[in-house]
Design a protein around this motif. Structure first.
Motif, PDB file in Angstrom:
ATOM      1  N   ILE A   1       3.124   7.056   4.811  1.00  0.00           N
ATOM      2  CA  ILE A   1       4.379   6.320   4.924  1.00  0.00           C
ATOM      3  C   ILE A   1       5.581   7.248   4.771  1.00  0.00           C
ATOM      4  N   TYR A   2       5.431   8.322   4.015  1.00  0.00           N
ATOM      5  CA  TYR A   2       6.536   9.247   3.800  1.00  0.00           C
ATOM      6  C   TYR A   2       6.421  10.532   4.626  1.00  0.00           C
ATOM      7  N   ALA A   3       5.612  10.518   5.653  1.00  0.00           N
ATOM      8  CA  ALA A   3       5.496  11.691   6.523  1.00  0.00           C
ATOM      9  C   ALA A   3       6.839  11.962   7.196  1.00  0.00           C
ATOM     10  N   ALA A   4       7.115  13.215   7.464  1.00  0.00           N
ATOM     11  CA  ALA A   4       8.386  13.586   8.087  1.00  0.00           C
ATOM     12  C   ALA A   4       8.375  13.305   9.581  1.00  0.00           C
ATOM     13  N   GLY A   5       9.525  12.949  10.101  1.00  0.00           N
ATOM     14  CA  GLY A   5       9.726  12.818  11.538  1.00  0.00           C
ATOM     15  C   GLY A   5       9.498  11.427  12.088  1.00  0.00           C
ATOM     16  N   ASP A   6      10.243  11.112  13.138  1.00  0.00           N
ATOM     17  CA  ASP A   6      10.153   9.781  13.735  1.00  0.00           C
ATOM     18  C   ASP A   6       8.838   9.542  14.454  1.00  0.00           C
ATOM     19  N   ALA A   7       8.105  10.590  14.783  1.00  0.00           N
ATOM     20  CA  ALA A   7       6.796  10.417  15.415  1.00  0.00           C
ATOM     21  C   ALA A   7       5.821   9.714  14.476  1.00  0.00           C
ATOM     22  N   ALA A   8       6.090   9.789  13.182  1.00  0.00           N
ATOM     23  CA  ALA A   8       5.222   9.146  12.185  1.00  0.00           C
ATOM     24  C   ALA A   8       5.534   7.656  12.024  1.00  0.00           C
ATOM     25  N   ASP A   9       6.619   7.179  12.600  1.00  0.00           N
ATOM     26  CA  ASP A   9       7.056   5.801  12.371  1.00  0.00           C
ATOM     27  C   ASP A   9       6.013   4.737  12.719  1.00  0.00           C
ATOM     28  N   PRO A  10       5.310   4.809  13.856  1.00  0.00           N
ATOM     29  CA  PRO A  10       4.314   3.764  14.139  1.00  0.00           C
ATOM     30  C   PRO A  10       3.216   3.683  13.067  1.00  0.00           C
ATOM     31  N   GLY A  11       2.723   4.796  12.596  1.00  0.00           N
ATOM     32  CA  GLY A  11       1.712   4.801  11.545  1.00  0.00           C
ATOM     33  C   GLY A  11       2.268   4.329  10.225  1.00  0.00           C
ATOM     34  N   ARG A  12       3.501   4.689   9.971  1.00  0.00           N
ATOM     35  CA  ARG A  12       4.201   4.291   8.756  1.00  0.00           C
ATOM     36  C   ARG A  12       4.324   2.767   8.722  1.00  0.00           C
ATOM     37  N   ILE A  13       4.795   2.194   9.792  1.00  0.00           N
ATOM     38  CA  ILE A  13       5.005   0.746   9.884  1.00  0.00           C
ATOM     39  C   ILE A  13       3.670   0.009   9.781  1.00  0.00           C
ATOM     40  N   ASP A  14       2.629   0.578  10.344  1.00  0.00           N
ATOM     41  CA  ASP A  14       1.311  -0.059  10.333  1.00  0.00           C
ATOM     42  C   ASP A  14       0.738  -0.167   8.917  1.00  0.00           C
ATOM     43  N   LEU A  15       1.225   0.655   8.006  1.00  0.00           N
ATOM     44  CA  LEU A  15       0.715   0.656   6.639  1.00  0.00           C
ATOM     45  C   LEU A  15       1.526  -0.210   5.680  1.00  0.00           C
ATOM     46  N   LEU A  16       2.451  -0.997   6.218  1.00  0.00           N
ATOM     47  CA  LEU A  16       3.238  -1.921   5.405  1.00  0.00           C
ATOM     48  C   LEU A  16       2.679  -3.324   5.532  1.00  0.00           C
ATOM     49  N   ASP A  17       2.739  -4.077   4.452  1.00  0.00           N
ATOM     50  CA  ASP A  17       2.212  -5.446   4.496  1.00  0.00           C
ATOM     51  C   ASP A  17       3.054  -6.360   5.381  1.00  0.00           C
ATOM     52  N   ASP A  18       4.334  -6.046   5.538  1.00  0.00           N
ATOM     53  CA  ASP A  18       5.242  -6.825   6.378  1.00  0.00           C
ATOM     54  C   ASP A  18       6.251  -5.849   6.974  1.00  0.00           C
ATOM     55  N   PRO A  19       6.137  -5.529   8.250  1.00  0.00           N
ATOM     56  CA  PRO A  19       7.014  -4.529   8.842  1.00  0.00           C
ATOM     57  C   PRO A  19       8.376  -5.055   9.306  1.00  0.00           C
ATOM     58  N   SER A  20       8.671  -6.332   9.114  1.00  0.00           N
ATOM     59  CA  SER A  20       9.889  -6.893   9.685  1.00  0.00           C
ATOM     60  C   SER A  20      11.145  -6.181   9.181  1.00  0.00           C
ATOM     61  N   GLY A  21      11.944  -5.736  10.138  1.00  0.00           N
ATOM     62  CA  GLY A  21      13.205  -5.068   9.858  1.00  0.00           C
ATOM     63  C   GLY A  21      13.102  -3.603   9.524  1.00  0.00           C
TER      64      GLY A  21
ATOM     65  N   ARG B   1      -1.094  -4.192  -1.300  1.00  0.00           N
ATOM     66  CA  ARG B   1      -1.993  -5.334  -1.129  1.00  0.00           C
ATOM     67  C   ARG B   1      -3.123  -4.951  -0.197  1.00  0.00           C
ATOM     68  N   LEU B   2      -4.290  -5.495  -0.475  1.00  0.00           N
ATOM     69  CA  LEU B   2      -5.444  -5.303   0.401  1.00  0.00           C
ATOM     70  C   LEU B   2      -5.391  -6.386   1.468  1.00  0.00           C
ATOM     71  N   ILE B   3      -5.206  -5.965   2.711  1.00  0.00           N
ATOM     72  CA  ILE B   3      -5.094  -6.896   3.834  1.00  0.00           C
ATOM     73  C   ILE B   3      -6.098  -6.480   4.894  1.00  0.00           C
ATOM     74  N   ASP B   4      -6.989  -7.383   5.223  1.00  0.00           N
ATOM     75  CA  ASP B   4      -8.031  -7.110   6.227  1.00  0.00           C
ATOM     76  C   ASP B   4      -8.791  -5.820   5.944  1.00  0.00           C
ATOM     77  N   GLY B   5      -9.116  -5.604   4.673  1.00  0.00           N
ATOM     78  CA  GLY B   5      -9.910  -4.442   4.291  1.00  0.00           C
ATOM     79  C   GLY B   5      -9.140  -3.137   4.190  1.00  0.00           C
ATOM     80  N   ARG B   6      -7.819  -3.186   4.281  1.00  0.00           N
ATOM     81  CA  ARG B   6      -7.009  -1.967   4.255  1.00  0.00           C
ATOM     82  C   ARG B   6      -5.858  -2.139   3.259  1.00  0.00           C
ATOM     83  N   TRP B   7      -5.657  -1.146   2.416  1.00  0.00           N
ATOM     84  CA  TRP B   7      -4.559  -1.203   1.466  1.00  0.00           C
ATOM     85  C   TRP B   7      -3.253  -0.915   2.187  1.00  0.00           C
ATOM     86  N   LYS B   8      -2.267  -1.792   1.969  1.00  0.00           N
ATOM     87  CA  LYS B   8      -0.953  -1.632   2.591  1.00  0.00           C
ATOM     88  C   LYS B   8       0.120  -1.721   1.515  1.00  0.00           C
TER      89      LYS B   8
END
Length: 108
Positions: free
Chosen positions: A4-24, A82-89
């Protein structure tokens, strides 16, 4: 958390995928990158402390965020996951509190 704290905007899709609620969050990241000429978002570094499992699907942890060249250190941040669908987010609230330190918010 490290992803989630990786540098650069290329990391954004993976970063967002690891949040329980990506809205906003992508909106906030785009604005931070547009207006933060010091690129503090990409200079965030983590140090983890204690981790406590509150339930089988919820955890709380202590961590420190250091922001690169500025020497700004935020001690004793509490985060949740939170554990969501078998993955910690990581919770949206946890990540958004850190974005607030670089001058933006994720909205309501």
């Amino acid at each position: 958390m490290r992803t989630i704290y990786a540098a650069g905007d290329a990391a954004d899709p993976g970063r967002i995928d690891l949040l329980d609620d990506p809205s906003g969050v992508q909106f906030a990241l785009d604005h931070v990158r547009e207006f933060d000429t010091d690129m503090r978002l990409d200079k965030m570094q983590l140090e983890f402390g204690d981790l406590v499992f509150l339930t089988d699907v919820e955890a709380s942890f202590l961590y420190t965020v250091t922001i690169g060249d500025h020497g700004e250190i935020y001690y004793f941040q509490f985060g949740r996951a939170r554990l969501i669908d078998g993955r910690w987010k990581v919770t949206r609230a946890t990540y958004c509190q850190d974005i607030a330190h670089v001058g933006w918010n994720c909205g309501p």
